[in-house]
Each structure stands twice: as structure tokens, then as C-alpha cells.
Motif scaffolding. Structure first.
Motif, mmCIF file in Angstrom:
data_model
loop_
_atom_site.group_PDB
_atom_site.id
_atom_site.type_symbol
_atom_site.label_atom_id
_atom_site.label_comp_id
_atom_site.label_asym_id
_atom_site.label_seq_id
_atom_site.Cartn_x
_atom_site.Cartn_y
_atom_site.Cartn_z
ATOM 1 N N LEU A 52 16.967 -19.329 -59.834
ATOM 2 C CA LEU A 52 17.192 -20.081 -61.077
ATOM 3 C C LEU A 52 18.580 -20.266 -61.466
ATOM 4 N N GLU A 53 19.486 -19.185 -60.889
ATOM 5 C CA GLU A 53 20.956 -19.349 -61.253
ATOM 6 C C GLU A 53 21.441 -20.561 -60.302
ATOM 7 N N ARG A 54 20.857 -20.574 -58.970
ATOM 8 C CA ARG A 54 21.441 -21.739 -58.078
ATOM 9 C C ARG A 54 21.106 -22.989 -58.918
ATOM 10 N N GLU A 55 19.896 -23.164 -59.367
ATOM 11 C CA GLU A 55 19.461 -24.334 -60.066
ATOM 12 C C GLU A 55 20.215 -24.615 -61.136
ATOM 13 N N ARG A 56 20.682 -23.543 -62.112
ATOM 14 C CA ARG A 56 21.345 -24.133 -63.252
ATOM 15 C C ARG A 56 22.745 -24.360 -62.735
ATOM 16 N N THR A 57 23.268 -23.887 -61.634
ATOM 17 C CA THR A 57 24.648 -24.249 -61.362
ATOM 18 C C THR A 57 24.714 -25.672 -60.698
ATOM 19 N N LEU A 58 23.527 -26.069 -60.145
ATOM 20 C CA LEU A 58 23.474 -27.718 -59.642
ATOM 21 C C LEU A 58 23.288 -28.451 -60.893
ATOM 22 N N ALA A 59 22.349 -27.914 -61.690
ATOM 23 C CA ALA A 59 22.298 -28.845 -63.000
ATOM 24 C C ALA A 59 23.466 -29.030 -63.854
ATOM 25 N N GLU A 60 24.324 -27.859 -63.992
ATOM 26 C CA GLU A 60 25.820 -27.948 -64.702
ATOM 27 C C GLU A 60 26.484 -29.146 -63.948
ATOM 28 N N GLU A 61 26.556 -28.870 -62.455
ATOM 29 C CA GLU A 61 27.161 -29.981 -61.744
ATOM 30 C C GLU A 61 26.780 -31.229 -61.728
ATOM 31 N N GLU A 62 25.320 -31.536 -62.236
ATOM 32 C CA GLU A 62 24.957 -32.757 -62.193
ATOM 33 C C GLU A 62 25.521 -33.539 -63.730
ATOM 34 N N CYS A 63 25.274 -32.722 -64.617
ATOM 35 C CA CYS A 63 25.581 -32.774 -66.078
ATOM 36 C C CYS A 63 26.937 -33.251 -66.060
ATOM 37 N N ALA A 64 27.863 -32.401 -65.374
ATOM 38 C CA ALA A 64 29.305 -33.008 -65.435
ATOM 39 C C ALA A 64 29.685 -34.386 -64.882
ATOM 40 N N ARG A 65 28.982 -34.470 -63.621
ATOM 41 C CA ARG A 65 29.266 -35.785 -62.963
ATOM 42 C C ARG A 65 28.750 -36.780 -63.721
ATOM 43 N N ALA A 66 27.491 -36.511 -64.381
ATOM 44 C CA ALA A 66 26.931 -37.740 -65.263
ATOM 45 C C ALA A 66 28.012 -37.957 -66.489
ATOM 46 N N ARG A 67 28.303 -37.193 -67.069
ATOM 47 C CA ARG A 67 29.291 -37.448 -68.011
ATOM 48 C C ARG A 67 30.506 -37.929 -67.805
#
Length: 291
Positions: free
Chosen positions: A94-109
Motif C-alpha cells: 500500500l505504501e508503494r501504491e501511495r507513492t506511485l499515486a502521489e507521483e501521478e498526482c504531481a505529474r497530472a498537476r
């Protein structure tokens, strides 16, 4: 280094060492301080002896200029696939998925901001061309027509950018919702893990308390029974009946202490057993020794 050169742990360790060389950290000591672990633990992680937690990998990759989060998550998942603790392994996933989600959010922003700036720029160009067309409407028709074609192409490009921006914002919103779900699931899993550990400690404490409390009852009961039968043994004259007393003593101690694994009797129950044995002994004395 121990282990198969092609094993997932070895590949993860090589990836982490490469990231350390490319990072702003200067040594293993500085990495250990940043990850809040000791130097020996960090060395084991980098040497492939132990699979590090995702927090350690995340701390290292944040110091790299252009980290490869997806490769890090893939290698870490493969290296930790045979871990003994299911809940902790799920927590790392879950921590890995959250890190990837944070990275995806930053890229999308970031992409959405770039598209917004580009859209504003294109709209300004369209306004300028419109003003220019109006200024030249009384002039040469050919130039006006060319400018009109450019304006139409620009309007079409603006519409395409609008659609792309809407799609990117939808991706950003989906990534943010996934990030919230992962954070909530991680918190719930941490709480369950804490409750499980508290339950194990409480059960161990109760078992130790039960064993400790049962020992004085066993010892007291055995001593009391030995004293009763010792007095009877001293009161009897020499003979077969007196020789029977040691056997009764052994039976009494065996009942009081519970050598067959049945557990210690209560103090009251043991005393009742001793009283019955004593009455039987005195009854035999009355039958065998005439008054």
C-alpha cells in the motif's frame, strides 16, 4: 555478497546502490540518518542481505533528481514476495501504491498547469489575429483570407487543448481519490496490526500470571498432606500398617500437585482429599489395633 546474483533481493540492492550514487546523499551514513536507521541496517539493505521497508526506498529515491518510481516498486514487490508477515507485506504494498499515486498526482498537476498556460497563450494569439483581421478587412483580400485560415486552425487547436486539459484534470482527480483511499487503508491496517500485537502481549501476560499463581497452591497442599501423614506415621507402631503410610504420602502428594498434567487442585479440594485419607487411616488403625 550472499545470495543468487539474479535474485530479486540482489537486483533491488543494485538498484538502490545506483540510486545512492546518483542522489544528493554523500555516503551510507547520510542515507542512514535520512531514513532514521543505523548504518549497519542501511548496509544490509544496500548489500542485499535484507529486503528494506518501502519507507527506506522512498527516502532514498526522494534524493534522486529523476527517480524511477515504477521500477523501484516492481523490484521491491518481487524482493518482498516471500515475506513471513502478511499484514506488513500488505502495508508495504500500500505504501508503494501511495507513492506511485502521489507521483501521478504531481505529474497530472504539473501537466494541467502547463496546458492552462498554453491555452491562455493561444487565446491571446487568437485575439491578436482577430484584431489584425479586422484592421485589414479593408485591405487586401488574400491576406485577410490567409489570416482567417490561421485563425480557424488556431481555434481548432484551442478546442483540442481544452479537451486534453479536461482529460488531464479527470486523471488528476482520479489519482487524488486513489491516494485518499490508500491513505485510509494504510491507517486501518496499522490500527489492526497494533491491536493484534496488544492482544498477543495480553495473552502472554495472563498465561504467565496463571502459572505463577498456581505454584503456591501446589506447594502448600503438598506440604500440608505430608505433615498430616507424617504425624500418623509417627503414631503407629512398627508393622505392615506403618509401612503403608509412605505409599499414602506419595499418593497424596501426587493428587495435590497433579503430576499427570491435569493442573493443581484448589486448596479446599486438596484438604478434603487429605481429610478422607486420614479418616481411612484411623479407621484401619481401629480395626487392626484392639482398644
Amino acid at each position: 555478497m550472499r545470495g543468487d546474483p539474479g535474485s530479486p533481493k540482489r537486483l533491488l540492492a543494485e538498484f538502490l546502490r545506483d540510486c545512492l550514487d546518483e542522489s544528493r546523499l554523500t555516503s551510507v551514513e547520510s542515507l542512514a540518518r535520512a531514513a532514521r536507521v543505523d548504518k549497519a541496517t542501511a548496509s544490509r539493505y544496500l548489500g542485499g542481505d535484507t529486503v528494506p521497508p518501502w519507507r527506506f526506498v522512498q527516502t532514498l529515491l526522494k534524493e534522486v533528481k529523476d527517480p524511477d518510481w515504477k521500477r523501484a516498486a516492481s523490484l521491491h514487490t518481487a524482493a518482498g514476495a516471500a515475506g513471513p508477515d502478511v499484514m506488513r507485506r500488505r502495508l508495504d504494498e500500500l505504501e508503494r501504491e501511495r507513492t506511485l499515486a502521489e507521483e501521478e498526482c504531481a505529474r497530472a498537476r504539473k501537466h494541467a498547469e502547463q496546458l492552462s498556460d498554453l491555452l491562455m497563450h493561444k487565446r491571446e494569439e487568437e485575439k491578436q489575429l482577430t484584431r489584425h483581421i479586422r484592421e485589414l478587412e479593408a485591405g487586401r483580400d488574400g491576406k485577410v483570407q490567409d489570416l482567417a485560415v490561421q485563425r480557424d486552425a488556431l481555434v481548432s487547436e484551442i478546442e483540442d487543448l481544452k479537451q486534453e486539459l479536461a482529460d488531464e484534470r479527470a486523471l488528476k482527480n482520479a489519482a487524488e481519490r486513489r491516494l485518499e483511499e490508500l491513505t485510509r487503508e494504510i491507517d486501518e491496517l496499522n490500527e489492526r496490526l497494533a491491536r493484534a500485537e496488544r492482544t498477543i502481549r495480553e495473552r502472554a501476560r495472563r498465561a504467565l500470571h496463571k502459572v505463577t499463581n498456581s505454584m503456591p497452591v501446589r506447594a502448600t497442599t503438598a506440604c500440608t498432606g505430608s505433615a498430616y501423614l507424617g504425624m500418623v506415621h509417627q503414631a503407629l507402631p512398627a508393622g505392615p500398617l506403618r509401612n503403608l503410610i509412605p505409599f499414602c504420602l506419595a499418593v497424596t502428594v501426587w493428587i495435590a500437585v497433579g503430576v499427570k498434567g491435569g493442573g493443581a487442585l484448589s486448596r479446599t479440594t486438596a484438604h478434603v482429599v487429605l481429610a478422607v485419607v486420614a479418616i481411612g487411616v484411623f479407621y484401619l488403625i481401629g480395626m487392626l489395633i484392639p482398644l
